[in-house]
Design a protein around this motif. Structure first.
Motif, PDB file in Angstrom:
ATOM      1  N   ASN A 707       0.828  -1.213   0.000  1.00 40.24           N
ATOM      2  CA  ASN A 707       0.000   0.000   0.000  1.00 40.24           C
ATOM      3  C   ASN A 707       0.858   1.258   0.000  1.00 40.24           C
ATOM      4  O   ASN A 707       0.562   2.228  -0.715  1.00 40.24           O
ATOM      5  CB  ASN A 707      -0.925  -0.006   1.214  1.00 40.24           C
ATOM      6  N   HIS A 708       1.908   1.252   0.770  1.00 35.18           N
ATOM      7  CA  HIS A 708       2.808   2.412   0.787  1.00 35.18           C
ATOM      8  C   HIS A 708       3.478   2.604  -0.572  1.00 35.18           C
ATOM      9  O   HIS A 708       3.628   3.745  -1.036  1.00 35.18           O
ATOM     10  CB  HIS A 708       3.861   2.242   1.873  1.00 35.18           C
ATOM     11  N   ARG A 710       2.244   1.693  -3.438  1.00 37.32           N
ATOM     12  CA  ARG A 710       1.212   2.129  -4.393  1.00 37.32           C
ATOM     13  C   ARG A 710       0.966   3.629  -4.275  1.00 37.32           C
ATOM     14  O   ARG A 710       0.738   4.310  -5.268  1.00 37.32           O
ATOM     15  CB  ARG A 710      -0.081   1.358  -4.147  1.00 37.32           C
ATOM     16  N   HIS A 711       1.047   4.128  -3.049  1.00 37.11           N
ATOM     17  CA  HIS A 711       0.847   5.567  -2.845  1.00 37.11           C
ATOM     18  C   HIS A 711       2.166   6.329  -2.842  1.00 37.11           C
ATOM     19  O   HIS A 711       2.206   7.499  -2.437  1.00 37.11           O
ATOM     20  CB  HIS A 711       0.123   5.797  -1.517  1.00 37.11           C
ATOM     21  N   GLU A 713       4.678   6.124  -0.948  1.00 38.81           N
ATOM     22  CA  GLU A 713       5.156   6.470   0.392  1.00 38.81           C
ATOM     23  C   GLU A 713       6.375   5.593   0.697  1.00 38.81           C
ATOM     24  O   GLU A 713       6.327   4.626   1.444  1.00 38.81           O
ATOM     25  CB  GLU A 713       4.043   6.253   1.413  1.00 38.81           C
TER      26      GLU A 713
END
Length: 987
Positions: A707-708, A710-711, A713
């Motif tokens: 998720n990080h 993908r964003h 981050e």
């Protein structure tokens, strides 16, 4: 766990070395603990003194910290005695060479050295080894007493260094003095000494001035004293009074006293002198005397250790006695004393000389052991006449003493109330587990008894009276080297209680049969008490009816003697182990072999079923334990905890204990010839639960990291990857970070001609501590071993070395990180980095050939007349990204260093015109040079072959002259196209 003690190996007579070559020179010969319980000083056999820190911060670890190594003690022979002064500043070391050295602990240097006195000064002759050293327990005084082998005691005052006349020498012992101490009370001072001459001496300490002494009628001596007084200065201080030790009592102890302790005075009896002695007879004795001013105290024995708890002279007696200062400080009457016996056991004794518990320091070879059901204790046969009962919680030990020869086997009843032991004295003894009292003795075998087995049904132990005598109650089966089996019927609980008052009961044989042709090694009773199995050296296992010992079946299949047999607690199967290195599983329905387990490299000595009945655990003569799965015939794991034969093995099932001491999982205990008792705990459930938790956490973290990413981050994603210590995940995050940085700043960086920036990564590096830096460098070192991962590793390394100062990377803290030394990690990156750079240099050199081919492709695709010909190459050249621009050196076109794809016609024509005015003779000789060159190299090329060129690797390339002159028609891009070419030298 109890550990064995290795014996000293004698040296070879043919060796040229010293006689003690076989002795481990690191063996500790003496030690001392300071009065704050923080520092331990040790001295080894090679006379090295070491200082250890054992304060409370270090007690949570298994190993104490070495603080200093003082060096050699200065003694010529091993140090055997060490003692701290009350101030913890001075340490006394006594050696076999007869000298005592006083050390300043703060500076670790010697302040005083005391040697034996000559015979004319009250000393002895020969080598007078130091047998005891004791400090006077007064903080303000520096008085030390030194005892030697000849029975002499020398009392020195460190402050009277120059006045040897004040040294007190006591010569009232005829043998080595082993213990000394001072006692203070009721304005009286006493000195107590004991020795191997079996006496205890009590001394009164009296202080007296020199003028009060009776010097006799010697005129010369009086004249000398008068002359000394005249020479003395008028300002001299008063002389210190002399100390006199007067022996007031000698008590025969009738044993060699090895240890003596003076109990401190309590508030109820402040004037009572209490002395406890321990010696060669293995009995503790308490002596008391009431001290009254002006009267001579008389010591008398008032208490003696109970005979049932004494160690005894047959076993070697006591070797030492220590006062438990912690119990004294807490005013506790329990475990006030610690007695050390000849078998290296520590016995904790209360103020009434009653034994509280025992810690065993050394076991002999472990022959057999059994876990006592419904308790945390085990009964062990240790190749001695005594049977030991250990508590697994603290390994304290109790002794069952009754056999007259070595005990070979033990067993415990399923109810946990009775213990059985057999040995070489040809007897069976039955013990009560809670009181350790012998209930019965069975005699009848003509040879040593090597195996025994008790009935397994708990209810039968409640049967008593006539039914028990007729065989309806509990029983015990024994097997001997005389090849016979005997059944003994046991009494009921009420009868045992009556019999204990009158002494052990004589058991009678119920049934006796000749069982095997060779020695019988094992006896096992079925869980329902219906079958008794016996294994023998005749390679067979025989099954007997338990009621009359009639033969039921014979199991044959092993090629060597059978060492063990065990019934399954679940199924009707029997497991046997043999000297043929195999384990066999037998069906009790048709008495056939259903499984054979192979894997041990030596004889299999013991086998047990686990609680589920689906697995086996076995022990072998190679010191290994193996766990087997019956269904697959495979060994699941191998346990290595012994260095010699594992003779004893037993298993406590998780549900076979009471609620108070409930064990939730199986407990395995093994013992072997290496004198070790090892406790194994079934941790399968914990390991599986831990693996499931790790998997769940790994999935969760992977999802968070995805998720990080993908964003975008990257900071959070990189922190997660480093936290879970996953190099591959960290590589993916760093690769994504690098790709994102390149994609966002590619145009600016390509125009400026600079390399990829590390600004984003440097922000992360600036927040890392040295442990994190070492972790990432460890990853880079591993990544750098592969060429495709090397660019990323170099990028990360560049960010680290440009962000963190060199002083920090080379600091002392950087060499002690959790992941290793940072300088060593950087040194590990260097070899592969050099290899990668060499590969890039070779690739760069080889790229010049591509430039040469592209340059010559323009002459193979000429432009048509009027510009309407085949201009496919010209169009491709105009649209292509140029690799390297041309160089003109000494009138030659050089493609290399900064070469190009194609050359414009106008640029060539201008260059040819400019060169023709200066050197027209060289127009026909202009060639295309592949690789960097200089003016000097061009001159060298003129002298040699003008159509050849040598690259960096030493390879020579020959170019044809007809291709050396570029065609003016080979470039259709013009000057404008040439001006727009980039000067970037990267491919």
């Amino acid at each position: 766990n109890s550990s064995g003690m290795s014996s000293l190996i004698p040296s070879n007579d043919n060796d040229a070395d010293d006689d003690d070559d076989g002795v481990d020179h690191d063996d500790i010969t003496s030690y001392a603990l300071d009065h704050r319980n923080q520092t331990v000083i040790t001295c080894s056999r090679n006379n090295l003194i070491r200082q250890y820190d054992v304060n409370k911060q270090q007690q949570q670890h298994q190993r104490v910290q070495l603080v200093h190594t003082w060096g050699r003690s200065g003694h010529t022979l091993p140090v055997t005695n060490m003692a701290f002064h009350r101030s913890n500043v001075f340490l006394a070391t006594g050696s076999i060479d007869g000298t005592v050295r006083i050390w300043d602990v703060r500076g670790r240097y010697v302040t005083h050295v005391y040697r034996p006195f000559a015979s004319e000064h009250g000393g002895g002759s020969g080598r007078l080894s130091v047998t005891a050293v004791a400090w006077k327990p007064v903080l303000e005084e520096l008085i030390v007493a030194i005892a030697r082998d000849d029975g002499s005691i020398a009392v020195h005052d460190l402050r009277d260094k120059d006045n040897m006349d004040r040294v007190v020498i006591l010569r009232d012992h005829d043998s080595a003095v082993t213990s000394m101490d001072w006692w203070f009370g009721n304005n009286e001072e006493f000195f107590v000494s004991t020795g191997r001459d079996a006496i205890l001496n009590l001394w009164r300490i009296v202080q007296q001035n020199d003028d009060d002494k009776d010097h006799g009628n010697d005129k010369e001596e009086r004249k000398k004293r008068k002359k000394k007084k005249k020479k003395a200065s008028a300002t001299i201080l008063a002389k210190k009074p002399s100390v006199i030790y007067r022996r007031i009592q000698t008590i025969p102890v009738y044993e060699q006293v090895e240890g003596m302790v003076l109990l401190p005075s309590d508030g109820h009896h402040p004037n009572q002198l209490q002395i406890i002695t321990a010696g060669s007879k293995g009995v503790l004795r308490l002596w008391k005397a009431h001290v009254v001013p002006g009267h001579t105290p008389q010591l008398k024995q008032v208490l003696e250790q109970p005979s049932s708890q004494t160690f005894g002279a047959a076993r070697g007696g006591y070797l030492g006695l220590v006062l438990n200062h912690k119990a004294v400080a807490e005013q506790s009457k329990d475990e006030v004393l610690i007695a050390v016996d000849a078998e290296h056991n520590l016995s904790f004794v209360d103020s009434k000389l009653s034994l509280n518990r025992t810690i065993v320091g050394h076991n002999d070879e472990i022959l057999d052991l059994k876990i006592i059901p419904h308790s945390t204790s085990i009964v062990v046969a240790t190749n001695s006449p005594q049977v030991r009962v250990f508590d697994l919680e603290n390994f304290s030990c109790s002794v069952l003493d009754g056999h007259s020869a070595t005990v070979l086997c033990v067993d415990a009843s399923p109810c946990g109330r009775y213990l059985a032991s057999c040995g070489k004295d040809k007897t069976l003894r039955l013990w009560k587990a809670d009181t350790l009292q012998c209930l019965a003795v069975a005699t009848g075998h003509t040879e040593p008894i090597g195996a025994c087995g008790m009935s397994q049904k708990v209810g039968k132990y409640e049967v008593g009276g006539k039914a028990a005598r007729n065989g309806g109650g509990a029983f015990c089966v024994t097997a001997s080297i005389d090849r016979t089996l005997k059944r003994w019927n046991l009494l009921g609980p009420e009868e045992w209680n009556i019999a204990t008052d009158a002494g052990p009961v004589e058991l009678e044989v119920a049934t006796s049969v000749r069982g095997h042709e060779k020695d019988i090694n094992i006896i096992s009773v079925a869980p329902n008490d219906s079958i008794v199995a016996s294994g023998s050296q005749d390679k067979t296992v025989k099954l007997w009816n338990s009621t009359d010992l009639s033969l039921k079946a014979t199991l044959q299949g092993h090629r060597r003697g059978v060492w063990d047999c065990q019934f399954s607690p679940i199924d009707r199967v029997l497991a046997t182990s043999s000297g043929d290195k195999t384990i066999k599983l037998w069906s009790l329905s048709d008495f056939s072999c259903v499984r054979t387990f192979q894997g041990h490299l030596s004889s299999v000595l013991r086998v047990r079923f686990l609680s589920t009945g689906l697995q086996l655990v076995s022990s072998g003569a190679d010191g290994l334990l193996k766990v087997w799965t019956i269904r697959t015939n495979e060994c699941e794991t191998t346990l290595d905890g012994h260095s010699d034969k594992v003779w004893a093995l037993d298993l406590a099932y998780g549900g076979n204990v009471n609620a108070k001491n409930r064990v939730k999982k199986d407990l395995l205990v093994s013992g072997g010839a290496d004198s070790k008792i090892v406790v194994w705990e079934d941790s399968t459930a914990e390991i599986e639960a831990e693996e499931r938790a790790q998997q769940a956490e790994s999935v969760l973290l992977d999802q968070k990291m995805a998720n990080h990413l993908r964003h975008k981050e990257y900071s959070q994603a990189l922190e997660i990857a480093l936290k879970v210590d996953k190099p591959m995940q960290a590589y993916k995050v760093l690769a994504a970070l690098l790709e994102n940085e390149i994609s966002t700043t590619a145009k600016q960086k390509l125009k400026s001609g600079s390399t990829v920036s590390t600004t984003v990564l440097q922000k992360h590096v600036s927040t890392w501590n040295l442990d994190r830096v070492a972790q990432v460098l460890k990853y880079c070192r591993d990544w750098n071993t592969r060429s495709r991962n090397a660019p990323l590793a170099m990028w990360v390394l560049n960010a680290i070395v440009t962000t963190i100062p060199v002083e920090r990377l080379a600091s002392r803290a950087a060499t002690r990180t959790e992941h290793g030394s940072i300088p060593e990690l950087l040194a590990g990156v260097t070899p592969y980095a050099e290899r990668h750079f060499d590969r890039l240099d070779r690739l760069h050199t080889s790229s010049y050939l591509l430039d040469f081919l592209l340059f010559n492709m323009s002459s193979l695709d000429p432009v048509g007349v009027g510009g309407h010909g085949n201009d496919e190459f010209a169009q491709w050249e105009a649209k292509s990204k140029l690799v390297l621009p041309p160089k003109y050196v000494d009138g030659r076109i050089q493609v290399g260093g900064k070469a190009l794809v194609g050359i414009g016609e106008n640029r060539l024509r201008e260059k040819d015109d400019s060169d023709s005015g200066n050197d027209s003779d060289e127009d026909m000789d202009e060639i295309l040079t592949v690789g960097d060159s200089s003016s000097s190299s061009s001159d060298d090329d003129d002298e040699g072959d003008p159509t050849s060129r040598e690259d960096n690797d030493g390879n020579v390339s020959h170019l044809p002259n007809e291709q050396a002159e570029p065609s003016p028609e080979s470039n259709s891009g013009g000057d404008d196209d040439n001006d727009s070419r980039s000067d970037d030298d990267s491919c």
